[in-house]
Write a protein that holds these residues in place. Sequence first.
Motif, PDB file in Angstrom:
ATOM      1  N   SER A  68      80.826  76.332  66.932  1.00  0.00           N
ATOM      2  CA  SER A  68      79.983  76.564  65.763  1.00  0.00           C
ATOM      3  C   SER A  68      79.321  75.242  65.385  1.00  0.00           C
ATOM      4  O   SER A  68      79.615  74.191  65.966  1.00  0.00           O
ATOM      5  CB  SER A  68      80.799  77.114  64.584  1.00  0.00           C
ATOM      6  OG  SER A  68      81.809  76.179  64.222  1.00  0.00           O
ATOM      7  N   ALA A  69      78.436  75.272  64.418  1.00  0.00           N
ATOM      8  CA  ALA A  69      77.720  74.063  63.999  1.00  0.00           C
ATOM      9  C   ALA A  69      77.416  74.136  62.513  1.00  0.00           C
ATOM     10  O   ALA A  69      77.451  75.213  61.895  1.00  0.00           O
ATOM     11  CB  ALA A  69      76.421  73.915  64.797  1.00  0.00           C
ATOM     12  N   ALA A  70      77.153  72.968  61.936  1.00  0.00           N
ATOM     13  CA  ALA A  70      76.814  72.934  60.504  1.00  0.00           C
ATOM     14  C   ALA A  70      75.478  73.617  60.260  1.00  0.00           C
ATOM     15  O   ALA A  70      75.271  74.275  59.244  1.00  0.00           O
ATOM     16  CB  ALA A  70      76.786  71.496  60.007  1.00  0.00           C
ATOM     17  N   ALA A  71      74.592  73.477  61.239  1.00  0.00           N
ATOM     18  CA  ALA A  71      73.274  74.106  61.124  1.00  0.00           C
ATOM     19  C   ALA A  71      72.597  74.071  62.486  1.00  0.00           C
ATOM     20  O   ALA A  71      73.030  73.362  63.397  1.00  0.00           O
ATOM     21  CB  ALA A  71      72.414  73.372  60.096  1.00  0.00           C
ATOM     22  N   THR A  72      71.537  74.870  62.633  1.00  0.00           N
ATOM     23  CA  THR A  72      70.750  74.888  63.864  1.00  0.00           C
ATOM     24  C   THR A  72      69.290  74.665  63.505  1.00  0.00           C
ATOM     25  O   THR A  72      68.713  75.394  62.680  1.00  0.00           O
ATOM     26  CB  THR A  72      70.911  76.237  64.601  1.00  0.00           C
ATOM     27  OG1 THR A  72      72.289  76.441  64.900  1.00  0.00           O
ATOM     28  CG2 THR A  72      70.115  76.234  65.893  1.00  0.00           C
ATOM     29  N   VAL A  73      68.693  73.633  64.117  1.00  0.00           N
ATOM     30  CA  VAL A  73      67.298  73.294  63.840  1.00  0.00           C
ATOM     31  C   VAL A  73      66.541  73.272  65.161  1.00  0.00           C
ATOM     32  O   VAL A  73      66.915  72.532  66.076  1.00  0.00           O
ATOM     33  CB  VAL A  73      67.181  71.920  63.139  1.00  0.00           C
ATOM     34  CG1 VAL A  73      65.710  71.567  62.901  1.00  0.00           C
ATOM     35  CG2 VAL A  73      67.951  71.917  61.819  1.00  0.00           C
ATOM     36  N   ILE A  78      73.320  71.169  64.846  1.00  0.00           N
ATOM     37  CA  ILE A  78      73.575  69.963  64.065  1.00  0.00           C
ATOM     38  C   ILE A  78      75.069  69.920  63.748  1.00  0.00           C
ATOM     39  O   ILE A  78      75.629  70.873  63.220  1.00  0.00           O
ATOM     40  CB  ILE A  78      72.752  69.957  62.753  1.00  0.00           C
ATOM     41  CG1 ILE A  78      71.260  70.161  63.063  1.00  0.00           C
ATOM     42  CG2 ILE A  78      72.986  68.663  61.989  1.00  0.00           C
ATOM     43  CD1 ILE A  78      70.659  69.102  63.964  1.00  0.00           C
ATOM     44  N   LEU A  79      75.678  68.788  64.071  1.00  0.00           N
ATOM     45  CA  LEU A  79      77.123  68.604  63.870  1.00  0.00           C
ATOM     46  C   LEU A  79      77.921  69.767  64.489  1.00  0.00           C
ATOM     47  O   LEU A  79      78.617  70.514  63.787  1.00  0.00           O
ATOM     48  CB  LEU A  79      77.451  68.466  62.373  1.00  0.00           C
ATOM     49  CG  LEU A  79      76.816  67.285  61.634  1.00  0.00           C
ATOM     50  CD1 LEU A  79      77.169  67.342  60.155  1.00  0.00           C
ATOM     51  CD2 LEU A  79      77.287  65.967  62.237  1.00  0.00           C
ATOM     52  N   ASP A 134      85.573  68.052  66.342  1.00  0.00           N
ATOM     53  CA  ASP A 134      84.722  68.274  65.175  1.00  0.00           C
ATOM     54  C   ASP A 134      84.332  66.929  64.576  1.00  0.00           C
ATOM     55  O   ASP A 134      84.733  65.873  65.065  1.00  0.00           O
ATOM     56  CB  ASP A 134      85.399  69.190  64.143  1.00  0.00           C
ATOM     57  CG  ASP A 134      86.765  68.668  63.716  1.00  0.00           C
ATOM     58  OD1 ASP A 134      87.128  67.537  64.134  1.00  0.00           O
ATOM     59  OD2 ASP A 134      87.474  69.370  62.980  1.00  0.00           O
ATOM     60  N   TYR A 135      83.537  66.959  63.539  1.00  0.00           N
ATOM     61  CA  TYR A 135      83.047  65.743  62.902  1.00  0.00           C
ATOM     62  C   TYR A 135      83.645  65.624  61.502  1.00  0.00           C
ATOM     63  O   TYR A 135      84.046  66.631  60.895  1.00  0.00           O
ATOM     64  CB  TYR A 135      81.518  65.760  62.807  1.00  0.00           C
ATOM     65  CG  TYR A 135      80.830  65.645  64.151  1.00  0.00           C
ATOM     66  CD1 TYR A 135      80.398  64.410  64.624  1.00  0.00           C
ATOM     67  CD2 TYR A 135      80.609  66.782  64.932  1.00  0.00           C
ATOM     68  CE1 TYR A 135      79.776  64.299  65.860  1.00  0.00           C
ATOM     69  CE2 TYR A 135      79.982  66.675  66.159  1.00  0.00           C
ATOM     70  CZ  TYR A 135      79.565  65.433  66.628  1.00  0.00           C
ATOM     71  OH  TYR A 135      78.945  65.328  67.853  1.00  0.00           O
TER      72      TYR A 135
END
Length: 203
Positions: A68-73, A78-79, A134-135
């Motif tokens: 998974s990710a914090a966001a997708t651009v 992202i992260l 993860d971050y």
Amino acid sequence: MNKYTSVLSFIFGIILTVFVFLSWRSCNKKDDAALVNQDYYLITNQIQKMNKMVVLEQDFSSFQTHKSAAATVAGFDILPREMVLYTTAKAQVSYDLKRMKIDVDTISKKVIINELPQPEIKIFPDVKIHFMDDYAVNRFKQSDINNIMESAKKNMAKSVNQEQLKQQSKKQLKENLNEIFVLAKALHYSIEDKTNTFPSTEL
């Protein structure tokens, strides 16, 4: 007088012979009945001792990946974060043999299976985290980890081929039933399966 005595002796001899024959026949019938009752008791007593039987156990394992990710651009994560889970499962197939319905025909010397229980399948999944990346600003929360692990357990349980387990357990059940009916076969009883689960030549 001698002639009369001879006739009486002859009649008495016949009566005595018939009495002895009937007595002997009656004794034999009692012995036969005792043997039949003994067969019935021995076979049914052995069957009544049967309990739930685990006929098959198998272990399964696989790796499952969660990303998974914090966001997708613009198609870029992202992260991103990733977790690899090592999942295992123990599958058990059992039969509650107390639900098996059997008749013992002592006249025809048959053990008749009228009903066999359905297999009961239980799956015990387990999961461990094999790898996690993860971050600091996008950590897996404990609630996330719990949900992911629970989902992995469910996926593992669904992946087990239950139909294949049933077919394999059926073969083992046949072997176990043959062991149970050893005594009946030793007493020259045949086994008749009216459920048509097994060919008559296999029991």
